[in-house]
Design a protein around this motif. Structure first.
Motif, PDB file in Angstrom:
ATOM      1  N   PHE B  34       7.513  23.697  14.625  1.00 21.83           N
ATOM      2  CA  PHE B  34       8.102  22.387  14.872  1.00 21.83           C
ATOM      3  C   PHE B  34       9.413  22.535  15.649  1.00 21.83           C
ATOM      4  O   PHE B  34      10.118  23.538  15.536  1.00 21.83           O
ATOM      5  CB  PHE B  34       8.462  21.688  13.546  1.00 21.83           C
ATOM      6  N   TYR B  36      12.685  19.952  15.650  1.00 20.39           N
ATOM      7  CA  TYR B  36      13.331  18.731  15.183  1.00 20.39           C
ATOM      8  C   TYR B  36      14.613  18.538  15.986  1.00 20.39           C
ATOM      9  O   TYR B  36      15.242  19.500  16.430  1.00 20.39           O
ATOM     10  CB  TYR B  36      13.679  18.827  13.693  1.00 20.39           C
ATOM     11  N   GLN B  38      18.430  16.314  16.146  1.00 16.96           N
ATOM     12  CA  GLN B  38      19.427  15.511  15.409  1.00 16.96           C
ATOM     13  C   GLN B  38      20.416  14.956  16.421  1.00 16.96           C
ATOM     14  O   GLN B  38      21.283  15.686  16.916  1.00 16.96           O
ATOM     15  CB  GLN B  38      20.125  16.369  14.364  1.00 16.96           C
ATOM     16  N   LEU B  44      17.704  13.943  11.037  1.00 17.58           N
ATOM     17  CA  LEU B  44      16.730  14.788  11.718  1.00 17.58           C
ATOM     18  C   LEU B  44      15.460  14.001  12.008  1.00 17.58           C
ATOM     19  O   LEU B  44      14.978  13.252  11.160  1.00 17.58           O
ATOM     20  CB  LEU B  44      16.346  15.968  10.826  1.00 17.58           C
ATOM     21  N   LEU B  46      11.449  14.478  13.988  1.00 18.57           N
ATOM     22  CA  LEU B  46      10.501  15.382  14.626  1.00 18.57           C
ATOM     23  C   LEU B  46      10.449  15.110  16.117  1.00 18.57           C
ATOM     24  O   LEU B  46      10.294  13.968  16.556  1.00 18.57           O
ATOM     25  CB  LEU B  46       9.113  15.201  14.025  1.00 18.57           C
ATOM     26  N   LYS B  49       5.370  19.249  17.622  1.00 19.00           N
ATOM     27  CA  LYS B  49       4.870  20.303  16.741  1.00 19.00           C
ATOM     28  C   LYS B  49       3.570  20.877  17.300  1.00 19.00           C
ATOM     29  O   LYS B  49       2.920  20.264  18.156  1.00 19.00           O
ATOM     30  CB  LYS B  49       4.656  19.788  15.328  1.00 19.00           C
ATOM     31  N   PHE B  89      16.583  21.896  16.311  1.00 22.84           N
ATOM     32  CA  PHE B  89      16.211  22.865  15.273  1.00 22.84           C
ATOM     33  C   PHE B  89      14.749  23.261  15.439  1.00 22.84           C
ATOM     34  O   PHE B  89      13.866  22.404  15.474  1.00 22.84           O
ATOM     35  CB  PHE B  89      16.387  22.276  13.873  1.00 22.84           C
TER      36      PHE B  89
END
Lengths: 116, 109
Positions: B34, B36, B38, B44, B46, B49, B89
């Motif tokens: 994944f 993610y 922010q 956070l 998605l 993925k 992330f």
């Protein structure tokens, strides 16, 4: 569709005090997660619930942290007593009932805790 | 144990530049991967993925390909915008989601 709700958004406490955080997941999401995100790091899973049962709490410091999810909906995370190193953002997330690691997790805005 | 290593930040680019943020993982088995994001002041969310080897995830002009042979999931975008400024992330999900440390991206006009 309403997202994951968390409260409070900010909390400042003295060390050795106790604190509690609340989370309301997306309606219909049976799986609920609590993460700790220390500044400059990625989120770390503290505990995972499937409905009101605990699936994984291997990284939860059980001497001071506790969590519950009564009735399989809302959840509360508590710290008692708090330490300086508990200063972090506490994130709640939820996902669909399958609980698989491949599921998309939906995150709340987080609670920023400062321990003085 | 399972882990994720991301390119260290911060990363600063000019608008319309090409973006790559490197991500590698270690895991037993074949985890889902994944990215993610922010955004400032937000939670956070998605970005994309991939659930098996050679899958390509894509969203909002971002892409990442699941490379089992190099255990990587690098994030790319051909032309970044100021609105892409955020912390990114990388994460892997085998038994549970494990995140990298995050890469702060700033795009200047």
């Amino acid at each position: 569709e309403a997202g994951v709700a968390q409260s409070p958004r900010y909390k400042i406490i003295e060390k050795r005090q106790s604190v509690a955080f609340w989370c309301n997941p997306i309606s219909g999401h049976a799986t609920l997660y609590w993460y700790q995100q220390i500044l400059g790091q990625g989120p770390k899973l503290l505990i995972q619930f499937q409905n009101n049962g605990v699936v994984d709490d291997s990284q939860l410091p059980k001497d001071r942290f506790s969590a519950e999810r009564l009735k399989g909906v809302d959840s509360t995370l508590k710290i008692q007593p708090a330490k300086l190193e508990d200063s972090a953002v506490y994130l709640c997330a939820s996902s669909l009932p399958s609980g698989r690691a491949s599921d998309t997790q939906y995150f709340g805005p987080g609670t920023r805790l400062t321990v003085l | 144990g399972n882990s994720v290593t991301q390119m260290e930040g911060p990363v600063t680019l000019s608008e319309e530049a090409f973006l790559t943020i490197n991500c590698t993982y270690t895991a037993t088995g074949y985890p889902s991967l994944f990215w993610y994001v922010q955004y400032p002041g937000e939670g956070l969310q998605l970005l994309l993925k991939a659930t098996k080897a050679d899958d390509k995830g894509s969203n909002k002009g971002f892409e990442a390909t699941y490379r089992k042979e190099t255990t990587s999931f690098h994030l790319e975008k051909g032309s970044v915008q100021v609105s892409d400024s955020a912390v990114y992330f990388c994460a892997q999900g085998a038994q549970k989601l494990v995140f990298g440390q995050g890469t702060r991206l700033t795009i200047n006009p």
